[in-house]
Each structure stands twice: as structure tokens, then as C-alpha cells.
Design a protein around this motif. Structure first.
Motif, PDB file in Angstrom:
ATOM      1  N   ARG A  60      29.368  19.240  55.968  1.00 46.11           N
ATOM      2  CA  ARG A  60      30.439  20.202  55.706  1.00 46.11           C
ATOM      3  C   ARG A  60      29.921  21.607  56.005  1.00 46.11           C
ATOM      4  NH1 ARG A  60      34.476  18.424  51.020  1.00 46.11           N
ATOM      5  NH2 ARG A  60      34.304  16.155  51.209  1.00 46.11           N
ATOM      6  N   PRO A  61      30.331  22.203  57.111  1.00 46.62           N
ATOM      7  CA  PRO A  61      29.814  23.522  57.474  1.00 46.62           C
ATOM      8  C   PRO A  61      30.396  24.608  56.586  1.00 46.62           C
ATOM      9  CG  PRO A  61      31.532  22.880  58.992  1.00 46.62           C
ATOM     10  CD  PRO A  61      31.291  21.691  58.105  1.00 46.62           C
ATOM     11  N   PRO A  62      29.591  25.614  56.256  1.00 51.01           N
ATOM     12  CA  PRO A  62      30.135  26.748  55.499  1.00 51.01           C
ATOM     13  C   PRO A  62      31.048  27.573  56.387  1.00 51.01           C
ATOM     14  CG  PRO A  62      27.889  27.205  56.163  1.00 51.01           C
ATOM     15  CD  PRO A  62      28.167  25.783  56.567  1.00 51.01           C
ATOM     16  N   ARG A  63      32.058  28.175  55.782  1.00 51.46           N
ATOM     17  CA  ARG A  63      32.952  29.067  56.519  1.00 51.46           C
ATOM     18  C   ARG A  63      32.944  30.432  55.853  1.00 51.46           C
ATOM     19  NH1 ARG A  63      38.369  25.633  56.362  1.00 51.46           N
ATOM     20  NH2 ARG A  63      37.452  25.002  54.381  1.00 51.46           N
ATOM     21  N   GLN A  64      33.154  31.475  56.637  1.00 51.56           N
ATOM     22  CA  GLN A  64      33.290  32.816  56.092  1.00 51.56           C
ATOM     23  C   GLN A  64      34.724  33.286  56.327  1.00 51.56           C
ATOM     24  OE1 GLN A  64      30.210  35.471  57.453  1.00 51.56           O
ATOM     25  NE2 GLN A  64      28.604  34.351  56.385  1.00 51.56           N
ATOM     26  N   LEU A  65      35.439  33.498  55.222  1.00 51.41           N
ATOM     27  CA  LEU A  65      36.842  33.873  55.285  1.00 51.41           C
ATOM     28  C   LEU A  65      37.095  35.107  54.434  1.00 51.41           C
ATOM     29  CD1 LEU A  65      38.393  30.312  54.731  1.00 51.41           C
ATOM     30  CD2 LEU A  65      37.930  31.426  56.912  1.00 51.41           C
ATOM     31  N   GLU A  66      38.126  35.867  54.767  1.00 57.60           N
ATOM     32  CA  GLU A  66      38.475  37.080  54.035  1.00 57.60           C
ATOM     33  C   GLU A  66      39.593  36.800  53.026  1.00 57.60           C
ATOM     34  OE1 GLU A  66      37.414  40.801  56.990  1.00 57.60           O
ATOM     35  OE2 GLU A  66      39.472  40.063  56.889  1.00 57.60           O
ATOM     36  N   PHE A  67      39.442  37.377  51.827  1.00 58.13           N
ATOM     37  CA  PHE A  67      40.446  37.274  50.776  1.00 58.13           C
ATOM     38  C   PHE A  67      40.669  38.654  50.172  1.00 58.13           C
ATOM     39  CE2 PHE A  67      38.613  33.136  51.247  1.00 58.13           C
ATOM     40  CZ  PHE A  67      39.660  32.249  51.044  1.00 58.13           C
ATOM     41  N   VAL A  68      41.797  38.820  49.518  1.00 59.17           N
ATOM     42  CA  VAL A  68      42.116  40.071  48.838  1.00 59.17           C
ATOM     43  C   VAL A  68      41.573  40.011  47.410  1.00 59.17           C
ATOM     44  CG1 VAL A  68      43.975  41.563  48.036  1.00 59.17           C
ATOM     45  CG2 VAL A  68      44.173  40.394  50.234  1.00 59.17           C
ATOM     46  N   VAL A  69      40.940  41.080  46.970  1.00 55.28           N
ATOM     47  CA  VAL A  69      40.444  41.172  45.604  1.00 55.28           C
ATOM     48  C   VAL A  69      41.561  41.711  44.720  1.00 55.28           C
ATOM     49  CG1 VAL A  69      38.702  42.151  44.066  1.00 55.28           C
ATOM     50  CG2 VAL A  69      38.105  41.574  46.430  1.00 55.28           C
ATOM     51  N   GLY A  70      41.947  40.931  43.693  1.00 55.03           N
ATOM     52  CA  GLY A  70      43.056  41.343  42.833  1.00 55.03           C
ATOM     53  C   GLY A  70      42.684  41.587  41.388  1.00 55.03           C
ATOM     54  N   GLY A  71      41.422  41.356  41.042  1.00 57.22           N
ATOM     55  CA  GLY A  71      41.006  41.581  39.670  1.00 57.22           C
ATOM     56  C   GLY A  71      39.574  41.153  39.469  1.00 57.22           C
ATOM     57  N   TYR A  72      39.053  41.387  38.265  1.00 57.40           N
ATOM     58  CA  TYR A  72      37.710  40.924  37.958  1.00 57.40           C
ATOM     59  C   TYR A  72      37.596  40.610  36.472  1.00 57.40           C
ATOM     60  CZ  TYR A  72      36.422  45.552  36.018  1.00 57.40           C
ATOM     61  OH  TYR A  72      36.349  46.698  35.269  1.00 57.40           O
ATOM     62  N   LYS A  73      36.622  39.747  36.160  1.00 54.34           N
ATOM     63  CA  LYS A  73      36.296  39.426  34.777  1.00 54.34           C
ATOM     64  C   LYS A  73      35.036  40.210  34.411  1.00 54.34           C
ATOM     65  CE  LYS A  73      36.630  35.186  33.257  1.00 54.34           C
ATOM     66  NZ  LYS A  73      37.775  35.205  32.307  1.00 54.34           N
ATOM     67  N   PRO A  74      35.102  41.030  33.369  1.00 52.32           N
ATOM     68  CA  PRO A  74      33.930  41.834  33.004  1.00 52.32           C
ATOM     69  C   PRO A  74      32.851  41.003  32.321  1.00 52.32           C
ATOM     70  CG  PRO A  74      35.715  42.218  31.469  1.00 52.32           C
ATOM     71  CD  PRO A  74      36.268  41.312  32.539  1.00 52.32           C
ATOM     72  N   ALA A  75      31.615  41.453  32.481  1.00 47.58           N
ATOM     73  CA  ALA A  75      30.482  40.883  31.754  1.00 47.58           C
ATOM     74  C   ALA A  75      29.908  42.014  30.904  1.00 47.58           C
ATOM     75  CB  ALA A  75      29.434  40.341  32.705  1.00 47.58           C
ATOM     76  N   GLY A  76      30.593  42.328  29.819  1.00 44.63           N
ATOM     77  CA  GLY A  76      30.226  43.489  29.032  1.00 44.63           C
ATOM     78  C   GLY A  76      30.953  44.717  29.517  1.00 44.63           C
TER      79      GLY A  76
END
Length: 307
Positions: free
Chosen positions: A165-181
Motif C-alpha cells: 500500500r503506497p503512501p499518498r500525499q494529499l491536501e486537506f483544509v484545516v478546520g479546527g484543532y484539539k488543544p493539548a493544554g
């Protein structure tokens, strides 16, 4: 019989290549007019896939055991409908075929399932690079290489079947994040652009390490907003087909969708979510989804492949 994961495809005339069937493995057992479906992944395959019972009843033999997988259409896969791809024949008319050469079993299988509604997992080109490209173009996650003279070893994981299974590099939109502190980022929430909207695609943990967690928090701070950019909230089930689970989004900080994340993607789950993606880099978007310059859903799945 199970395949062995491989970092590269074996090469040579002793090998054939088939698409890696990322679906639900189902064994069909036909005895006279009786058809039984067996699956380790689906408790009641007869209820979920009644078309298999109808197709197997059309097989013009009284005794057969067929190995294969049910493949469903997804945003990534160019399959027009739910299909069963048969790839091996273990028994035929009272004869145990598992000790015979794979090529002999495939030839018999082709004859057995003809005109039944079952599909044969067709052999790909003998060029390994082209075989990978061909499988990926159809939306399959990789290639399984099989020795042409290999026996069928029930329950065994063998080097005679190797899955790449070859790795692929694809673009996505960043819509949020989960904080770590208060000053760090644990994970990004990303999505695919589909026309004027953004559909949630999953969480990204890998690739966000060390000092990058702190610097990423600083970079994202100016983009924070009160509303989610994803239209498919919330998912009602533990493994949602439509959006993130409530527990995933419980402490999310939403972002204006002005950043793109380049991700290394190995595969998608059956529910069209990313499976263990890795962040490669962040990029600034040049337009909003309504301006139509972002990649479409289908384009995301078939571009920027790296083998």
C-alpha cells in the motif's frame, strides 16, 4: 489465507498483481441449492448482502467454496455499486483445490462465476509501477502480489501473497484543532472540499511533535472562530459516516478554513474517514471554497500520489 504486508512489490514472471480489495472478506459456500456466507468481519453477511445469495445461486455447479471481498463505492473508489470480487476457489465439485497452482484455481474460478453477477479480481499489468498506478486510479489502496504457483493455505499469512500500500500525499483544509493544554496543539481536524462546502475527513495526530505543538498553537491563534467550517456535524454513531463523533469534537477550537494541510495518507476507513494520516506541512489557501479553486472531493483522491 492472508497476505503479508510488504514495503515494495516483488518483481518477476513468477508473480501476478491484483488490486488490494479494501472491503469485507466473505467466503461463499455453495452446496446444491444451499448457499452460506462466512465472514470474520460481518456477523450477518446474508442480511447485509442479500445480492450475494442471489448471485451464488446462479453459479452453475453444485459444490464450490469461493474466497473474495465485498467492495462498496466510496468517494475514493471508482466502483458504481456494491460488488463482490472473487479472487480464489478453494473447492469445486467435491475436489479440494487448495493444493493446486493459483493460476489453475483462477482459471476455474473465472468459469464458475461467469454470468453470475460476481466479479473476478482481474489481474493487473505485469509492470509493478504501472500496476500500482492502475489500482490507485480505480480507487483501490494498493496491490497484492501473488506467486502464480502458490497453494492456498487456509488461515496462514504467507510470503506467497504480499500486500503493498503506497503512501499518498494529499491536501486537506484545516478546520479546527484539539488543544493539548493552554499553549499546545494535540491534533488537527481536516476536511475535503466538495463544491461550496467542506466535509470532515478526520483527526491528524502524527507529524505534530515536540516544539511544533507550541509554534502551531501560535500560528493558529489568529484563525480561531466560534463556528465549525464543516457542514456534516454531528455524527450520531461511534463510527460515523457523516462527521466527527461528539467526543472527538468536545473540546475543539474551530478555525477559519484558510490553511491547507499536506498529509501522508495510507488509506481511508469504510466510513470515508482518514486512517492514521501524517502531517507533512501546512500551506496557505488562496481562496475560500465558494471561489472554486480548491480541489474537489474526487480530485483529492486521485492526485498528488507518490509511489
Amino acid at each position: 489465507m492472508l497476505s503479508q504486508p510488504a514495503r515494495r512489490l516483488p518483481i518477476g514472471p513468477d508473480w501476478l498483481y491484483e488490486p488490494c480489495l479494501d472491503g469485507i472478506r466473505v467466503v461463499i459456500i455453495k452446496r446444491g441449492a444451499s448457499v452460506t456466507l462466512c465472514s470474520a468481519e460481518e456477523r450477518q453477511p446474508e442480511r447485509r448482502f442479500p445480492f450475494l445469495l442471489e448471485a451464488a445461486a446462479k453459479i452453475p455447479v453444485d459444490d464450490a467454496i469461493i474466497d473474495g471481498a465485498v467492495v462498496e463505492p466510496t468517494i475514493a473508489r471508482a466502483v458504481p455499486s456494491v460488488r463482490y470480487y472473487a479472487f480464489d476457489l478453494m473447492r469445486l465439485e467435491g475436489r479440494d483445490l487448495r493444493g493446486q497452482r493459483l493460476m489453475n484455481r483462477r482459471e476455474a474460478l473465472r468459469t464458475v462465476i461467469s454470468n453470475s453477477g460476481l466479479f473476478l479480481a482481474e489481474e493487473l499489468t505485469s509492470n509493478p509501477r504501472r500496476a500500482v498506478e492502475q489500482a490507485m486510479l480505480w480507487g483501490f489502496p494498493g496491490v497484492v502480489a501473488k506467486r502464480r504457483d502458490s497453494a492456498y493455505r487456509s488461515g496462514a499469512r504467507s510470503q506467497d501473497w504480499q500486500e503493498y500500500r503506497p503512501p499518498r500525499q494529499l491536501e486537506f483544509v484545516v478546520g479546527g484543532y484539539k488543544p493539548a493544554g493552554p499553549d499546545s496543539v494535540a491534533a488537527l481536524l481536516v476536511g475535503c472540499v466538495d463544491g461550496p462546502v467542506i466535509l470532515y475527513s478526520g483527526l491528524v495526530h502524527q507529524g505534530i511533535v515536540g516544539a511544533s505543538r507550541l509554534s502551531l498553537k501560535e500560528a493558529l491563534a489568529p484563525l480561531e472562530t466560534a463556528r465549525s467550517p464543516f457542514i456534516n456535524l454531528w455524527g450520531e454513531h461511534e463510527f460515523s459516516r457523516t462527521g466527527p463523533k461528539r467526543r472527538e469534537a468536545a473540546d475543539v477550537i474551530w478555525l477559519r478554513p484558510t490553511l491547507k494541510a499536506l498529509l501522508r495518507v495510507a488509506e481511508w476507513t469504510p466510513h470515508q474517514l482518514l486512517k492514521a494520516p501524517t502531517l507533512v506541512e501546512l500551506r496557505t489557501r488562496t481562496a475560500t471554497p465558494s471561489e472554486g479553486t480548491a480541489l474537489s472531493m474526487s480530485a483529492l483522491m486521485h492526485t498528488n500520489n507518490s509511489f
